[in-house]
Structure formats: C-alpha cells, structure tokens
Design a protein around this motif. Structure first.
Motif, PDB file in Angstrom:
ATOM      1  N   UNK A 181       0.831  -1.207   0.000  1.00 39.94           N
ATOM      2  CA  UNK A 181       0.000   0.000   0.000  1.00 39.94           C
ATOM      3  C   UNK A 181       0.866   1.258   0.000  1.00 39.94           C
ATOM      4  N   UNK A 182       1.980   1.218   0.736  1.00 37.30           N
ATOM      5  CA  UNK A 182       2.891   2.370   0.773  1.00 37.30           C
ATOM      6  C   UNK A 182       3.555   2.570  -0.593  1.00 37.30           C
ATOM      7  N   UNK A 183       3.942   1.463  -1.244  1.00 39.51           N
ATOM      8  CA  UNK A 183       4.578   1.556  -2.560  1.00 39.51           C
ATOM      9  C   UNK A 183       3.577   2.058  -3.595  1.00 39.51           C
ATOM     10  N   UNK A 184       2.323   1.618  -3.484  1.00 40.11           N
ATOM     11  CA  UNK A 184       1.297   2.103  -4.406  1.00 40.11           C
ATOM     12  C   UNK A 184       1.100   3.614  -4.255  1.00 40.11           C
ATOM     13  N   UNK A 185       1.081   4.083  -3.034  1.00 43.77           N
ATOM     14  CA  UNK A 185       0.944   5.525  -2.800  1.00 43.77           C
ATOM     15  C   UNK A 185       2.138   6.287  -3.357  1.00 43.77           C
ATOM     16  N   UNK A 186       3.311   5.674  -3.251  1.00 45.55           N
ATOM     17  CA  UNK A 186       4.510   6.337  -3.773  1.00 45.55           C
ATOM     18  C   UNK A 186       4.458   6.416  -5.300  1.00 45.55           C
ATOM     19  N   UNK A 187       3.983   5.345  -5.960  1.00 47.60           N
ATOM     20  CA  UNK A 187       3.874   5.364  -7.417  1.00 47.60           C
ATOM     21  C   UNK A 187       2.882   6.438  -7.867  1.00 47.60           C
ATOM     22  N   UNK A 188       1.757   6.543  -7.150  1.00 43.59           N
ATOM     23  CA  UNK A 188       0.760   7.569  -7.482  1.00 43.59           C
ATOM     24  C   UNK A 188       1.333   8.967  -7.289  1.00 43.59           C
TER      25      UNK A 188
ATOM     26  N   UNK B 210      14.607   3.796  10.681  1.00 47.88           N
ATOM     27  CA  UNK B 210      13.835   4.719   9.842  1.00 47.88           C
ATOM     28  C   UNK B 210      13.226   3.976   8.660  1.00 47.88           C
ATOM     29  N   UNK B 211      14.012   3.116   8.013  1.00 48.97           N
ATOM     30  CA  UNK B 211      13.520   2.369   6.855  1.00 48.97           C
ATOM     31  C   UNK B 211      12.354   1.455   7.229  1.00 48.97           C
ATOM     32  N   UNK B 212      12.403   0.887   8.426  1.00 54.90           N
ATOM     33  CA  UNK B 212      11.360  -0.047   8.848  1.00 54.90           C
ATOM     34  C   UNK B 212      10.087   0.654   9.287  1.00 54.90           C
ATOM     35  N   UNK B 213      10.171   1.945   9.575  1.00 55.16           N
ATOM     36  CA  UNK B 213       8.998   2.668  10.078  1.00 55.16           C
ATOM     37  C   UNK B 213       8.562   3.824   9.177  1.00 55.16           C
ATOM     38  N   UNK B 214       9.227   3.994   8.055  1.00 59.01           N
ATOM     39  CA  UNK B 214       8.928   5.135   7.202  1.00 59.01           C
ATOM     40  C   UNK B 214       7.505   5.079   6.668  1.00 59.01           C
ATOM     41  N   UNK B 215       6.943   3.879   6.529  1.00 58.54           N
ATOM     42  CA  UNK B 215       5.590   3.758   5.987  1.00 58.54           C
ATOM     43  C   UNK B 215       4.515   4.126   7.000  1.00 58.54           C
ATOM     44  N   UNK B 216       4.904   4.241   8.266  1.00 53.41           N
ATOM     45  CA  UNK B 216       3.942   4.597   9.319  1.00 53.41           C
ATOM     46  C   UNK B 216       3.950   6.108   9.488  1.00 53.41           C
ATOM     47  N   UNK B 217       2.891   6.730   9.203  1.00 46.39           N
ATOM     48  CA  UNK B 217       2.819   8.190   9.248  1.00 46.39           C
ATOM     49  C   UNK B 217       3.028   8.695  10.668  1.00 46.39           C
ATOM     50  N   UNK B 218       4.019   9.581  10.825  1.00 48.49           N
ATOM     51  CA  UNK B 218       4.318  10.151  12.134  1.00 48.49           C
ATOM     52  C   UNK B 218       5.310   9.351  12.954  1.00 48.49           C
ATOM     53  N   UNK B 219       5.665   8.149  12.509  1.00 43.56           N
ATOM     54  CA  UNK B 219       6.586   7.317  13.284  1.00 43.56           C
ATOM     55  C   UNK B 219       8.023   7.810  13.179  1.00 43.56           C
ATOM     56  N   UNK B 220       8.365   8.460  12.075  1.00 45.54           N
ATOM     57  CA  UNK B 220       9.721   8.973  11.857  1.00 45.54           C
ATOM     58  C   UNK B 220       9.695  10.490  11.998  1.00 45.54           C
ATOM     59  N   UNK B 221      10.550  11.021  12.857  1.00 38.43           N
ATOM     60  CA  UNK B 221      10.605  12.468  13.057  1.00 38.43           C
ATOM     61  C   UNK B 221      11.416  13.126  11.951  1.00 38.43           C
TER      62      UNK B 221
ATOM     63  N   UNK C 229       6.882  14.322   0.788  1.00 34.15           N
ATOM     64  CA  UNK C 229       6.343  14.862   2.036  1.00 34.15           C
ATOM     65  C   UNK C 229       4.959  15.465   1.828  1.00 34.15           C
ATOM     66  N   UNK C 230       4.719  16.052   0.659  1.00 33.84           N
ATOM     67  CA  UNK C 230       3.397  16.606   0.363  1.00 33.84           C
ATOM     68  C   UNK C 230       2.339  15.506   0.400  1.00 33.84           C
ATOM     69  N   UNK C 231       2.696  14.307  -0.033  1.00 35.87           N
ATOM     70  CA  UNK C 231       1.773  13.173  -0.016  1.00 35.87           C
ATOM     71  C   UNK C 231       1.779  12.444   1.324  1.00 35.87           C
ATOM     72  N   UNK C 232       2.571  12.920   2.287  1.00 35.97           N
ATOM     73  CA  UNK C 232       2.615  12.293   3.605  1.00 35.97           C
ATOM     74  C   UNK C 232       3.417  11.014   3.656  1.00 35.97           C
TER      75      UNK C 232
END
Length: 808
Positions: free
Chosen positions: A184-191, A229-240, A275-278
């Motif tokens: 789902x994160x990769x799909x959002x990135x492609x979009x 960071x790589x393991x949590x980047x897909x979780x919104x807000x998990x990485x500062x 970042x604009x896409x979160x």
C-alpha cells in the motif's frame, strides 16, 4: 519416347492424335492428378516448406518429382488449380512449417522470460532477440507475435498500481515490495511520483525515479538508526523530521564529494514531493548544501580580513596610510600596482585597523605586521578555546566526584526494573534514592549520575532509548538531561574547542582532521614533543606528520580529547569508535562535521573582544598556517608545500598573497640595485656622470659584502681609510671578518669550499703561487669553522647548513 520436353508443345495435335489412338487419356490424367495430390498432402503433413505470398513453397519440388504431370498446358492449368486449392485449405487449417513454429515457440519463451523486454517502455528488445535467435530479420508471424506481446505488456503496465506512466515510459516501483516495503505504501509512492513528475520529459523523470529507488534501496541495507527509519517510514508520524534529515545527510555522505551537489538537489526535490503526499516527514529546508559559490579570489588568511569600521577606531592608526603612501612613488611602482588588487586592499585595511607600523623600513615591515596580526588573532581564539576546555574538564571532574559519592545502583535498579513490584513500592523505592525535592547534599543528583555512569556507559537515556521511562521524571525533578550529560560525557563545545586548537595549529583540512584516529597521537623520539600522524585521501596513503611541543596548546587539546573523549568512543557506533573527535547529536554519537564547527566558531568569534567585527571562518586556518610557514622561510614555499602535501601546480591559490609578493618584491629590487651598483662601480667616474651620489653606490656595494661566500665584513672601508670599499679577497687575514652562526650564512661558506675544491686541480697546475696565497687559506678557514661547529650545541646548525647547501 526420346522427345525433348521443350518440343512437346510444338505439335500438340500429333500427340493428341497419338493419345486418342493408343492410350486411355482420362485414366492417365486422373492418375497424374492423384500422384500430385498425394505429393502435396505429404508436403503439407511434413510441414517443411515456408509460405510465401500466400503460397506453399513446394511446387518446384513436386514438379521435379512428377514432371509428366506438367508436360502440357492443360495439365499445368489443372495442377495450378490443384495447388491453389490445397494451399488455401492448408492455410485455412493453420499450416505453419516446423522450423518457423519452433522459431516462434523460442521467441515466445524469450519474451516470457523478461530478459528481452524493455520494462521502461513495455516493448521488446528486437536487437537482442535477433542476436539470440541468430536471424537477420523477423518474418511476419514473428512481428505479429511481438506486437501482440507488447500490446499485452503495455495494457498490464497501465493497469499495474505499482507503475507510474509518464510520457510513454512506465516507472516500476515493484522492487520496493521485494525489499519489504508494504504494498500500500509503494502504491501511494507510485501515485505520488506520477502526479509530481507528469509534466517532465521522460529522461528527466527517469533521473528522479532512479534516484528515488537508489535512496530507498540504500535505506534497507543500513543498520541501527537508518534501519529503524527504513522499517517505520511507511507509518505516518513514526519517523521524526530530525531523523529523516539525519538519514538523508548520511546518504549524501555515502557518495563521492563531487557528486554531492547534484544528489542534494535531486533528493531535496524528491523529499519535498513525497512529504506533500505524507510519505516522508516534511523538511522545510532539506539537506543543507555545504558547497558554496566559488569565491572571486583566494581563500583569505587571518591577515586578509578587515574588521568592520567602528567609531573612533580610525584615529588610532592614521599614520599607517601615510606609511603606505610613501611606497607609492616611482621607485615602488610595482607595489603601487599591487595595491589596486581587491585582496591587497583588504590586506591593507586589516593592517590599518589592527596594527600601526612605525618606521620606514619598507615592505618587510608590512610582513612583520602580518605575522603580528595572525598571531594576535590566533591567540585570542586559543584563549577562548582553552577557557572552554578548562570549564568542560572541570565539569567532568565534578561529575566523576559526584557520581563516586552516589549509591551503588545494584541496591535498587534491578528491583525497579522488576515487574513484580507494585506501583506504590516502586514509588517508595524511587524516593528513597531519588528524593524530591533534592537534599542539600544533592543525593538525587549523585545517585542519578552514578546510575548513568555504571549502567548506561555515561550516556543519559533519551526518548526511545532503554531506561528513558525512569529518567524522564528525573530530568524534570533533578536536572535537565543536558546538564546531567555534561557531568559524564564531554560536551560538544569541549570537543569542538579541542578540535579547533588542533586544526588551527596544524592547518589540517576538516576531512583529514575529523577522521583522525586516537592512536595517531603518539610520542616522538624527542621527549619534549608529541607527533600526530594524519592521512589525506589525495596523498595516496602518505602520512601527514605534525610535531607539537608537549607544553603547547595543541598537545593540551589532544590530551583532553584523548582522555575524556574515550567515553564518547565507548558508546559510539563501531565505524566511529576509534576517532579522536566525536560529538553527541541527540541520541547519536558521530564525528564532528563542518556545519557544527562553523556554527561553533562563529558563536565564539562574535563574543571575543577585538575580533567580534572580523569575519573570520574555520576555512582560513589552513591558508593562514601555510602563509606563516612561507613567511618564516623568507617567502620560499618549500616548507609550506611539504606541510600541505601540495604540488606547485595545484597550490598557487594558497600562496599568492600580498605579504609574500612584498617579500619577493624586496628580493627582486635588492638584486636590481646591486646589479646597478656593480655595473656603475666598474666604470670610474660613472656615478657623477649620470648624476648619482657615489655614497649611494658604495652603500649598496657594502650591503653586497654581507652575502656572497658566507662571510660578513664589519667595516668594508677600513683598508682605504674610509675612501673606498674593500675590493680584496683576503678576508681570512682581516680582523673585520665576521662569520654568523646561522644555517643560511654557513651554507654559502660550504658552497664556497666545494667550489674551491672542484677548481683546485686547475689552479695548482696553472697558478700554484696564487692558489697557495689566496685560496688555500680559505679551505683551511672552512675546516676550522667545521671543527668548531662539531660541538653538540652547534652541530644541528651545521647539519642544517649542509642540507641547505646540498639543495642549492
């Protein structure tokens, strides 16, 4: 019948009559048609011939097998109709030759393998396919198969949510799923990628796609902070945002320095759009670009930066500009021209506002002022840095003292961490060792420091680290985490002050200095000195060795960094644990960097009285040291070049400076005046004839006596009772002879001896009397001087003189 087949059609009526009288014509024709039909059937079943223009290529072969079936025009017409009918039936039934079928099957397998497709465009690589199949071109069936494959591929790519289509190119993000990123994160990135870069040209969008894939692949192959960071980047807000910035800085440092400016621009663009896409944290400024606009001139030294004018300052140095103006006459025209250069004007402005030159000795006085300014400004910085070091060490020593007075953590820590204690029991146990408010003797602080020292290797836990659940309240009740940490680990100010003193004293580049290992600080053969062995990448492994006196500021700073920096190295990542200069940035231990050093330097400079208005930077340390090295060696660059491990071809911008140009100007003018005096003196009465004062010529020649063969003359007019300069070469008999005990003068004496020894054979042969009278005593004189210089206190000077003579 023995008739040539070509003549069968000449007289058909004869043959028809013969067939009518002697043969069963219908039976014979039917038999021929049956045989041809059987041959066609066999050919179709064998599938060995190709189809060309809607026809099977078997007519010629069958005709050669059954020539009588084509012997007459009537038979040929019937056979042609038979071939057309059977060919049509075969093609309608899907006829294809075995060879072509195998070729198409192989082609289909190759297309299915994916090795011969251009994924970016969804098309087949025709050139690679032809090479693999060993064919010059594709037939129509193969082209139709390829077209069908490409149509299906493009349809699938357009429907793939992990692909972004931009200008006929399909940028796939499927590899990220293979690395462990959620689909789902990769799909959002492609979009996001398709929306952000849809207006770009295909090649430009491809550059951003490649950079994006490299970044996220690199993330998955790191460890510790970057891996988290790589393991949590897909979780919104998990990485500062600060952690994301740290990761991008690490990524920037992982590539070649020359590639960094382009990489920074691309990564900042990607980060901003994602970042604009979160998809990643927002960074207001992105990665800072350490590369600045190239200066219009050279990197300045400490002596070439003028202070900002302040009220009343000009009145203290009014005499300096008058001194400079005295040089701008016809005899000093070249100096006047130099003053028009921008860097020269800055240099003069710096001298004017910081140092007043008294006297009229010429440019060498300006050089003396240059050294004064440099040493004065360096000393001001060193005093501040030493103050910071003393304060930092005092705090660390106090922290050790307080920690040693604290209770042993084994008395309570394991019980506090035990989940079996109730909340009330934990609170009572905590207050027993960490009272709130703290007692007068600071029991809570002592126990906190002891706990951090013994259980956490002196590193105060921060958010997200083990033990933070306990210390979060202690930081609120007892002291902030930064204050506690300053008692146990060297502060950044302390480590940067130590590094600054070393950098200023050695002139080492920051990339070399920040990579200095603790084991590179070593004792030397002389107990009064220490040596530092650094390495420069461009020097191809050759060491850069610096020697410092034990009592010097540099040794003081390095000793502190070695002793107290040990605790930073104990908690540093494996790749940094051996470095001399480390700093703590949040929860991380990392080498000092140029951004932090520049900010620290600017903060200190702006608060030092006397240079708060002078725009000095750490970049100027190296040019300053090399300028001093050149000044100390009479303007010669040999020592400076060796110190910097430079070649003359690449280091001109370090040495093209006003003080050195002045020194060379003096040397050139001195030679010009001596040459002029020698030429005029050789012609009797010429000074008066051309209007020059004879005393001026004699004075110049008297100065010349002080150079030459290493012997000075106390009074060159003694032989003539003050009437003329001595022109005899019998210094060894004269009581006015002086020999200076310095390497420069002695080197010329050694050269003079070497010249005499080389010419001895010719003189003894041709002019033995003159040799004995005038030159042999000089050899004896030099031998006596050499013998006297063998004493321990003079021997180093003599050895240095021999080395200088050998170089000349």
């Amino acid at each position: 019948m023995g008739i040539d087949p070509a003549n069968l059609s000449l007289h058909p009526e004869v043959f028809d009559h013969f067939n009518l009288l002697h043969g069963n014509w219908e039976k014979i024709e039917a038999e021929l048609e049956r045989r041809v039909d059987a041959a066609i059937t066999a050919s179709i079943e064998a599938r060995e011939v190709d189809v060309v223009v809607g026809k099977l290529e078997h007519r010629a072969a069958i005709q050669s097998q059954i020539p009588e079936a084509f012997s007459t025009a009537e038979r040929r017409a019937r056979m042609t109709a038979l071939f057309k009918r059977r060919d049509r039936e075969a093609l309608e039934a899907g006829y294809i030759c075995v060879r072509k079928e195998k070729q198409l099957q192989r082609l289909s397998e190759l297309l299915a393998s994916g090795k011969f497709t251009r994924e970016l465009y969804g098309t087949a690589n025709l050139k690679a396919l032809r090479k693999e199949l060993s064919i010059p071109r594709f037939h129509q069936d193969a082209l139709e198969l390829i077209a069908s494959f490409e149509k299906e591929k493009i349809t699938r790519l357009k429907a793939d949510p992990l692909c972004a289509e931009i200008e006929g190119r399909y940028f796939s993000f499927g590899a990220m799923c293979d690395l462990g990123y959620p689909e789902s994160y990769v799909m959002s990135m492609a979009t996001c990628f398709r929306k952000s870069y849809s207006e770009l040209k295909g090649p430009e969008a491809g550059r951003y796609h490649l950079a994006l894939m490299k970044l996220f692949i690199w993330l998955k192959h790191q460890d510790r902070v970057v891996a988290a960071v790589a393991n949590n980047i897909h979780i919104k807000g998990a990485v500062k945002d600060v952690d994301w910035l740290y990761v991008l800085m690490r990524y920037k440092d992982s590539v070649d320095e020359r590639s960094q400016p382009r990489l920074i621009a691309v990564v900042n663009n990607l980060s901003r759009n994602l970042a604009v896409a979160g998809l990643v944290p927002w960074l207001a400024c992105g990665i800072p670009n350490g590369r600045r606009k190239a200066p219009t001139g050279t990197i300045k030294s400490f002596a070439e930066v003028a202070p900002t004018p302040v009220d009343g300052h000009e009145s203290r140095v009014d005499g300096f500009m008058e001194f400079i103006e005295n040089f701008t006459n016809s005899d000093n025209f070249s100096l006047f021209a130099e003053a028009d250069r921008v860097d020269s004007k800055n240099f003069y402005a710096a001298l004017k506002q910081d140092f007043l030159i008294n006297g009229t000795e010429g440019p060498l006085e300006v050089v003396a002022a240059t050294r004064f300014i440099i040493e004065r400004r360096q000393e001001l910085f060193n005093e501040r840095f030493k103050t910071l070091i003393a304060e930092g060490v005092q705090t660390l020593e106090e922290g050790d003292r307080l920690a040693s007075l604290g209770q042993d953590p084994d008395l309570y820590w394991h019980r506090l961490c035990d989940g079996e204690l109730s909340q009330g029991e934990k609170s009572r146990l905590t207050r027993e060792f960490f009272p709130n408010p703290d007692t007068e003797d600071r029991t809570a602080l002592k126990n906190s420091l002891r706990l951090i020292r013994d259980k956490f290797k002196r590193k105060a836990p921060l958010e997200g680290e083990e033990g933070y659940w306990f210390f979060k309240r202690r930081y609120q009740e007892i002291a902030p985490s930064s204050e506690m940490q300053a008692y146990l680990l060297p502060t950044n100010a302390l480590m940067l002050a130590c590094a600054s003193i070393y950098f200023q004293g050695s002139g080492v580049n920051l990339p070399v200095g920040r990579g200095l290992l603790e084991k590179c600080y070593q004792p030397s053969n002389d107990k009064n000195y220490r040596r530092v062995v650094g390495f420069k990448a461009k020097a191809k492994g050759k060491p850069i060795i610096y020697y410092f006196e034990v009592r010097s500021d540099e040794c003081l700073a390095l000793e502190v960094a070695l002793k107290w920096g040990k605790y930073l190295r104990d908690v540093a990542p494996p790749e940094h644990e051996g470095l001399m200069f480390l700093q703590k940035v949040g929860p991380r231990i990392q080498p000092i960097n140029q951004y932090g050093l520049r900010k620290f330097f600017e903060q200190q400079r702006s608060t030092i009285d006397g240079i708060e208005q002078v725009a000095l930077t750490p970049q100027m340390w190296r040019p300053t040291l090399l300028l001093l090295a050149a000044i100390d060696n009479g303007g010669k660059l040999g020592v400076a070049l060796a110190l910097a491990q430079h070649t003359e071809g690449v280091s001109g911008h370090y040495y093209d400076r006003m003080p050195l140009r002045l020194m060379h100007e003096v040397r050139l003018r001195y030679f010009k005046e001596l040459l002029e005096a020698a030429v005029i003196h050789a012609v009797p009465g010429s000074p008066a004839y051309i209007g020059l004062d004879p005393k001026t010529i004699h004075r110049r020649l008297a100065d010349a006596i002080d150079v030459g063969i290493g012997i000075a003359c106390a009074d060159p007019y003694e032989h003539s009772a003050g009437q003329s300069v001595c022109d005899k070469l019998d210094c060894f008999r004269c009581k006015q002879m002086m020999i200076s005990i310095d390497a420069e003068s002695l080197s010329w004496l050694i050269i003079w001896r070497s010249s005499l020894e080389q010419a001895e054979g010719d003189w003894v042969r041709d002019h033995p009397d003159r040799w004995q009278e005038e030159f042999l005593p000089f050899l004896s004189l030099v031998e006596v001087v050499e013998e006297l210089m063998q004493e321990a206190m003079y021997l180093p000077i003599w050895l240095e003189a021999e080395e200088i003579a050998g170089q000349r």
